[in-house]
Write a protein that holds these residues in place. Structure first.
Motif, PDB file in Angstrom:
ATOM      1  N   VAL A   1     -13.590  58.665  14.316  1.00 21.27           N
ATOM      2  CA  VAL A   1     -12.580  57.731  13.823  1.00 21.27           C
ATOM      3  C   VAL A   1     -11.243  58.449  13.642  1.00 21.27           C
ATOM      4  N   TYR A   2     -10.224  57.878  14.239  1.00 22.15           N
ATOM      5  CA  TYR A   2      -8.841  58.342  14.053  1.00 22.15           C
ATOM      6  C   TYR A   2      -8.097  57.335  13.181  1.00 22.15           C
TER       7      TYR A   2
ATOM      8  N   LYS B   1      -4.083  47.767   5.333  1.00 20.24           N
ATOM      9  CA  LYS B   1      -5.205  47.452   6.208  1.00 20.24           C
ATOM     10  C   LYS B   1      -4.701  47.414   7.647  1.00 20.24           C
ATOM     11  N   LEU B   2      -5.481  47.980   8.563  1.00 17.54           N
ATOM     12  CA  LEU B   2      -5.044  48.079   9.947  1.00 17.54           C
ATOM     13  C   LEU B   2      -6.074  47.479  10.901  1.00 17.54           C
TER      14      LEU B   2
ATOM     15  N   GLY C   1       7.225  53.520  18.419  1.00 23.49           N
ATOM     16  CA  GLY C   1       7.467  52.160  17.971  1.00 23.49           C
ATOM     17  C   GLY C   1       7.109  51.097  18.980  1.00 23.49           C
ATOM     18  N   VAL C   2       6.318  51.468  19.994  1.00 21.86           N
ATOM     19  CA  VAL C   2       5.934  50.507  21.030  1.00 21.86           C
ATOM     20  C   VAL C   2       4.812  49.593  20.542  1.00 21.86           C
ATOM     21  N   ILE C   3       3.880  50.134  19.745  1.00 20.73           N
ATOM     22  CA  ILE C   3       2.771  49.341  19.221  1.00 20.73           C
ATOM     23  C   ILE C   3       2.667  49.525  17.713  1.00 20.73           C
ATOM     24  N   ARG C   4       1.905  48.652  17.095  1.00 15.19           N
ATOM     25  CA  ARG C   4       1.621  48.757  15.663  1.00 15.19           C
ATOM     26  C   ARG C   4       0.607  49.880  15.428  1.00 15.19           C
ATOM     27  N   PRO C   5       0.561  50.432  14.235  1.00 15.82           N
ATOM     28  CA  PRO C   5      -0.499  51.403  13.927  1.00 15.82           C
ATOM     29  C   PRO C   5      -1.877  50.755  14.007  1.00 15.82           C
ATOM     30  N   VAL C   6      -2.833  51.487  14.575  1.00 13.10           N
ATOM     31  CA  VAL C   6      -4.213  51.014  14.669  1.00 13.10           C
ATOM     32  C   VAL C   6      -5.159  52.169  14.361  1.00 13.10           C
ATOM     33  N   ILE C   7      -6.328  51.827  13.875  1.00  9.83           N
ATOM     34  CA  ILE C   7      -7.421  52.778  13.724  1.00  9.83           C
ATOM     35  C   ILE C   7      -8.200  52.790  15.036  1.00  9.83           C
ATOM     36  N   ILE C   8      -8.654  53.965  15.459  1.00 14.33           N
ATOM     37  CA  ILE C   8      -9.449  54.063  16.693  1.00 14.33           C
ATOM     38  C   ILE C   8     -10.853  54.515  16.338  1.00 14.33           C
ATOM     39  N   VAL C   9     -11.838  53.777  16.834  1.00 11.00           N
ATOM     40  CA  VAL C   9     -13.246  54.106  16.618  1.00 11.00           C
ATOM     41  C   VAL C   9     -13.870  54.450  17.972  1.00 11.00           C
ATOM     42  N   GLY C  10     -14.236  55.721  18.124  1.00 10.09           N
ATOM     43  CA  GLY C  10     -14.848  56.188  19.362  1.00 10.09           C
ATOM     44  C   GLY C  10     -16.360  56.227  19.244  1.00 10.09           C
TER      45      GLY C  10
END
Length: 272
Positions: free
Chosen positions: A52-53, A65-66, A94-103
């Motif tokens: 998780v990032y 919350k993201l 600033g191209v996309i919103r912040p997101v959490i990444i789940v690998g």
């Protein structure tokens, strides 16, 4: 035609990634800071490690919350570092919103990412194939709750993958569209089971109604994959208005180069 700043950034990123791949000078992706936890899966009968990032915006506020981007092929020695570094760059610019990444690292990739097949050559690629339905249940019924219990997340979920992971993503989009809001399938292996998924795609279209959902599809120079992708897109032309499809045929790229070349644009389109 004048390009806005966002379009210019995407063009520059895509050019950089494409040039480095074509020159065979792509550096190893640095391993990003990340968390790891394990899901003991009753559905799959195995322990599944999860990477998780979390972006800087997550730690900057105790209440933020993201949305979450899920990805098969999510091990440190698979696509996780590349996708995280690409997403982090897009967030910083600033191209996309912040997101959490789940690998989701692989244990038996060809089992988890493929559906049933009647083709003998397909079945020969691994000891077990055809487990995509069980893998989907694992994600929906075990992984989603595990992530929600550990992280501050919204209900918005996306998924990205290439090749067999792209096949799984297209299958999920058609079979269980409510699982994710945004689907990114890059050069998906639609040849599986003699193109059965593409050939049956029109039958899924009436069931795609509901919330707004998007599919970003890209194909490289393979006639088998590009032809099947084009047929899939044609079938989706009659989809309900809540479905938005972006298709990017890239005959100038190969199966080996397309992920890095179109990745920034694909992720920016899905996560904007």
């Amino acid at each position: 035609m004048r390009l806005n700043s966002r379009a210019i950034i995407l063009v520059l990123l895509a050019t950089l990634f494409t040039a480095s791949v074509e020159a065979q000078t792509t550096p190893a992706d640095p391993v990003p800071a990340h968390d790891t936890f394990t899901v003991v899966s009753k559905i799959l009968g195995e322990h599944r490690p999860i990477n998780v990032y979390t972006p800087r915006a997550y730690s900057a506020s105790a209440t933020t919350k993201l949305p979450v981007l899920y990805m098969p092929d999510g091990a440190i020695d698979e696509d996780f570092p590349h996708v995280v570094n690409t997403v982090d760059s897009l967030i910083t610019l600033g191209v996309i919103r912040p997101v959490i990444i789940v690998g989701i690292p692989n244990t038996q990739r060809r089992r988890d990412l493929t559906g049933p097949t009647r083709i003998k050559e397909d079945s020969a690629i691994a000891p077990r194939v055809g487990g995509s339905a069980a893998f989907r249940r694992f994600i929906r019924d075990e992984l989603f709750p595990a992530v929600q219990s550990r992280y501050r997340v919204t209900d918005e979920r996306s998924i990205v993958g290439e090749s067999l992971a792209g096949l799984f993503i297209v299958e999920t989009f058609l079979a269980e569209p409510a699982m994710f809001s945004h689907y990114v399938a890059i050069d998906p292996s639609l040849w599986w089971n003699a193109y059965a998924l593409t050939d049956s795609s029109a039958s899924f279209v009436p069931k795609l109604g509901g919330a707004q959902r998007s599919l970003y599809l890209a194909s490289a120079d393979s006639k088998e994959i590009s032809g099947a992708s084009a047929r899939l897109v044609a079938a989706l032309e009659s989809a309900p208005k809540n479905i938005h499809v972006d298709y990017e045929p890239r005959k100038d790229l190969t199966h080996a180069t397309i992920f890095r070349a179109v990745g920034p644009r694909a992720l920016a389109t899905a996560l904007r």
